[in-house]
Design a protein around this motif. Structure first.
Motif, short mmCIF file in Angstrom:
data_model
loop_
_atom_site.label_atom_id
_atom_site.label_comp_id
_atom_site.label_asym_id
_atom_site.label_seq_id
_atom_site.Cartn_x
_atom_site.Cartn_y
_atom_site.Cartn_z
N LEU A 1 0.90 -1.02 -0.28
CA LEU A 1 0.09 -0.19 -0.04
C LEU A 1 1.11 1.23 0.39
O LEU A 1 1.87 1.51 0.61
N GLU A 2 0.57 2.01 -0.82
CA GLU A 2 1.73 3.25 -0.88
C GLU A 2 0.26 4.89 -1.08
O GLU A 2 0.24 4.62 -1.82
N ASP A 3 0.59 5.75 0.34
CA ASP A 3 -0.09 7.12 0.79
C ASP A 3 0.19 7.71 -0.15
O ASP A 3 1.56 8.02 0.06
N ARG A 4 -0.60 8.38 -0.93
CA ARG A 4 -0.27 9.21 -1.86
C ARG A 4 -0.56 10.50 -1.49
O ARG A 4 -1.02 11.58 -2.83
N GLY A 5 -0.83 10.56 -0.22
CA GLY A 5 -1.43 11.69 -0.07
C GLY A 5 -2.97 12.26 -0.98
O GLY A 5 -3.35 11.38 -0.69
N ARG A 6 -3.07 13.20 -1.06
CA ARG A 6 -4.23 13.73 -1.25
C ARG A 6 -4.46 13.41 -2.66
O ARG A 6 -5.72 13.39 -3.59
N ASP A 7 -3.70 12.31 -3.46
CA ASP A 7 -3.77 11.72 -4.61
C ASP A 7 -4.07 10.01 -4.52
O ASP A 7 -4.51 9.70 -5.56
N GLY A 8 -4.16 10.35 -3.18
CA GLY A 8 -4.74 9.14 -2.87
C GLY A 8 -4.15 7.16 -2.59
O GLY A 8 -2.96 7.90 -1.89
#
Length: 151
Positions: free
Chosen positions: A70-77
Protein backbone atom coordinates in the motif's frame (compact mmCIF):
# COMPACT_ATOMS: atom_id res chain seq x y z
CA UNK A 1 -0.66 7.07 -23.93
CA UNK A 2 -1.00 4.51 -26.68
CA UNK A 3 -3.72 5.44 -29.13
CA UNK A 4 -6.29 2.68 -29.44
CA UNK A 5 -9.94 1.96 -28.98
CA UNK A 6 -10.99 -1.08 -26.97
CA UNK A 7 -14.07 -2.63 -25.47
CA UNK A 8 -14.07 -3.09 -21.71
CA UNK A 9 -16.98 -5.24 -20.62
CA UNK A 10 -19.80 -4.22 -22.91
CA UNK A 11 -18.72 -0.59 -22.85
CA UNK A 12 -17.03 1.14 -25.76
CA UNK A 13 -14.07 3.00 -24.31
CA UNK A 14 -12.39 6.05 -25.82
CA UNK A 15 -8.62 6.03 -25.83
CA UNK A 16 -6.83 8.90 -27.50
CA UNK A 17 -3.41 10.38 -27.94
CA UNK A 18 -4.20 12.62 -24.96
CA UNK A 19 -7.46 14.37 -25.81
CA UNK A 20 -9.78 11.97 -23.97
CA UNK A 21 -7.91 12.02 -20.68
CA UNK A 22 -8.73 14.57 -18.04
CA UNK A 23 -6.05 16.00 -15.77
CA UNK A 24 -7.14 13.63 -12.99
CA UNK A 25 -6.86 10.64 -15.32
CA UNK A 26 -3.34 11.64 -16.37
CA UNK A 27 -2.32 11.96 -12.70
CA UNK A 28 -3.84 8.54 -11.97
CA UNK A 29 -1.94 6.99 -14.87
CA UNK A 30 1.34 8.42 -13.58
CA UNK A 31 0.56 7.30 -10.01
CA UNK A 32 0.15 3.69 -11.17
CA UNK A 33 3.21 3.63 -13.41
CA UNK A 34 5.66 3.14 -10.54
CA UNK A 35 3.40 0.58 -8.84
CA UNK A 36 3.36 -1.51 -12.01
CA UNK A 37 7.17 -1.72 -11.86
CA UNK A 38 7.03 -3.38 -8.41
CA UNK A 39 6.66 -7.05 -9.32
CA UNK A 40 6.01 -9.60 -6.59
CA UNK A 41 5.21 -13.26 -7.21
CA UNK A 42 2.52 -14.82 -5.05
CA UNK A 43 5.08 -17.18 -3.49
CA UNK A 44 7.06 -14.21 -2.11
CA UNK A 45 4.21 -11.76 -1.47
CA UNK A 46 3.56 -10.98 2.19
CA UNK A 47 -0.11 -10.07 2.53
CA UNK A 48 -1.10 -6.70 3.96
CA UNK A 49 -4.64 -5.59 4.78
CA UNK A 50 -6.54 -2.71 3.26
CA UNK A 51 -6.97 0.18 5.69
CA UNK A 52 -10.32 0.51 7.45
CA UNK A 53 -10.81 3.97 5.92
CA UNK A 54 -9.81 5.61 2.67
CA UNK A 55 -10.98 2.81 0.38
CA UNK A 56 -14.46 1.56 -0.50
CA UNK A 57 -15.51 -1.33 1.72
CA UNK A 58 -16.49 -3.20 -1.44
CA UNK A 59 -13.36 -2.41 -3.50
CA UNK A 60 -13.36 -4.96 -6.33
CA UNK A 61 -10.31 -7.23 -6.43
CA UNK A 62 -9.73 -10.24 -8.69
CA UNK A 63 -9.92 -13.81 -7.38
CA UNK A 64 -7.07 -14.98 -5.14
CA UNK A 65 -5.46 -11.52 -5.06
CA UNK A 66 -2.74 -11.07 -2.45
CA UNK A 67 -2.36 -7.42 -1.53
CA UNK A 68 1.37 -6.96 -0.89
CA UNK A 69 1.90 -3.19 -0.86
CA UNK A 70 0.00 0.00 0.00
CA UNK A 71 1.39 3.39 -0.92
CA UNK A 72 -0.18 6.56 0.44
CA UNK A 73 0.06 9.28 -2.20
CA UNK A 74 -1.54 11.97 -0.03
CA UNK A 75 -4.21 13.97 -1.84
CA UNK A 76 -3.67 11.83 -4.95
CA UNK A 77 -4.93 8.74 -3.13
CA UNK A 78 -3.76 5.30 -2.11
CA UNK A 79 -2.12 2.83 -4.49
CA UNK A 80 -2.98 -0.80 -3.76
CA UNK A 81 -0.62 -3.40 -5.27
CA UNK A 82 -1.64 -7.05 -5.49
CA UNK A 83 -0.69 -10.20 -7.34
CA UNK A 84 -2.79 -13.22 -8.25
CA UNK A 85 -2.31 -16.64 -9.81
CA UNK A 86 -5.47 -15.94 -11.81
CA UNK A 87 -4.77 -15.61 -15.54
CA UNK A 88 -4.65 -12.18 -17.16
CA UNK A 89 -7.78 -12.96 -19.21
CA UNK A 90 -9.75 -13.94 -16.10
CA UNK A 91 -8.43 -10.97 -14.08
CA UNK A 92 -9.52 -8.64 -16.90
CA UNK A 93 -13.01 -10.15 -16.88
CA UNK A 94 -13.20 -9.90 -13.08
CA UNK A 95 -12.04 -6.28 -13.00
CA UNK A 96 -14.47 -5.24 -15.74
CA UNK A 97 -17.31 -7.01 -13.96
CA UNK A 98 -16.38 -5.73 -10.49
CA UNK A 99 -16.10 -2.13 -11.61
CA UNK A 100 -19.48 -2.28 -13.38
CA UNK A 101 -21.70 -3.15 -10.37
CA UNK A 102 -22.42 -1.96 -6.83
CA UNK A 103 -22.26 1.71 -7.83
CA UNK A 104 -18.92 1.42 -9.62
CA UNK A 105 -18.56 2.59 -13.21
CA UNK A 106 -15.69 2.35 -15.71
CA UNK A 107 -15.17 5.76 -17.31
CA UNK A 108 -12.40 4.98 -19.82
CA UNK A 109 -9.43 2.77 -20.46
CA UNK A 110 -7.67 0.43 -22.84
CA UNK A 111 -6.85 -3.23 -23.25
CA UNK A 112 -3.83 -4.71 -24.98
CA UNK A 113 -2.49 -8.24 -25.26
CA UNK A 114 -0.65 -8.35 -21.91
CA UNK A 115 -1.92 -5.30 -19.98
CA UNK A 116 -5.04 -3.22 -19.43
CA UNK A 117 -6.06 -0.06 -17.58
CA UNK A 118 -9.34 1.59 -16.72
CA UNK A 119 -10.49 4.71 -14.92
CA UNK A 120 -13.39 4.28 -12.54
CA UNK A 121 -15.72 6.05 -10.14
CA UNK A 122 -17.96 4.72 -7.40
CA UNK A 123 -18.96 4.73 -3.77
CA UNK A 124 -17.63 8.31 -3.31
CA UNK A 125 -14.25 7.45 -4.82
CA UNK A 126 -12.48 7.70 -8.15
CA UNK A 127 -9.40 5.96 -9.42
CA UNK A 128 -7.69 3.83 -11.98
CA UNK A 129 -6.80 0.18 -12.09
CA UNK A 130 -4.02 -1.40 -14.13
CA UNK A 131 -3.32 -5.08 -14.66
CA UNK A 132 -0.31 -6.68 -16.29
CA UNK A 133 0.61 -10.22 -17.16
CA UNK A 134 3.91 -11.00 -15.39
CA UNK A 135 4.59 -14.47 -16.78
CA UNK A 136 8.28 -13.79 -17.46
CA UNK A 137 8.93 -13.13 -13.76
CA UNK A 138 6.05 -15.12 -12.26
CA UNK A 139 4.61 -17.75 -14.66
CA UNK A 140 0.82 -17.60 -14.94
CA UNK A 141 0.46 -14.61 -12.60
CA UNK A 142 -1.06 -11.17 -12.99
CA UNK A 143 -0.03 -7.93 -11.27
CA UNK A 144 -2.87 -5.64 -10.17
CA UNK A 145 -2.50 -1.96 -9.19
CA UNK A 146 -5.44 0.17 -8.07
CA UNK A 147 -5.38 3.89 -7.34
CA UNK A 148 -8.16 4.92 -4.94
CA UNK A 149 -8.92 8.58 -4.14
CA UNK A 150 -11.86 10.43 -2.63
CA UNK A 151 -13.99 12.28 -5.13
Amino acid sequence: MRAATAALAAVAVCVATSGCESGAEKVAEKQLASAQRQVQCTTAAKAVSLPATGVPANLPLPPMAVIFHLEDRGRDGLVVSAVTTTSFKDVLAAMNAGYSVDGFKITGGETEKHDAEANWTGDGYRGRWAIREIGAQCPGETLVSILVAHV
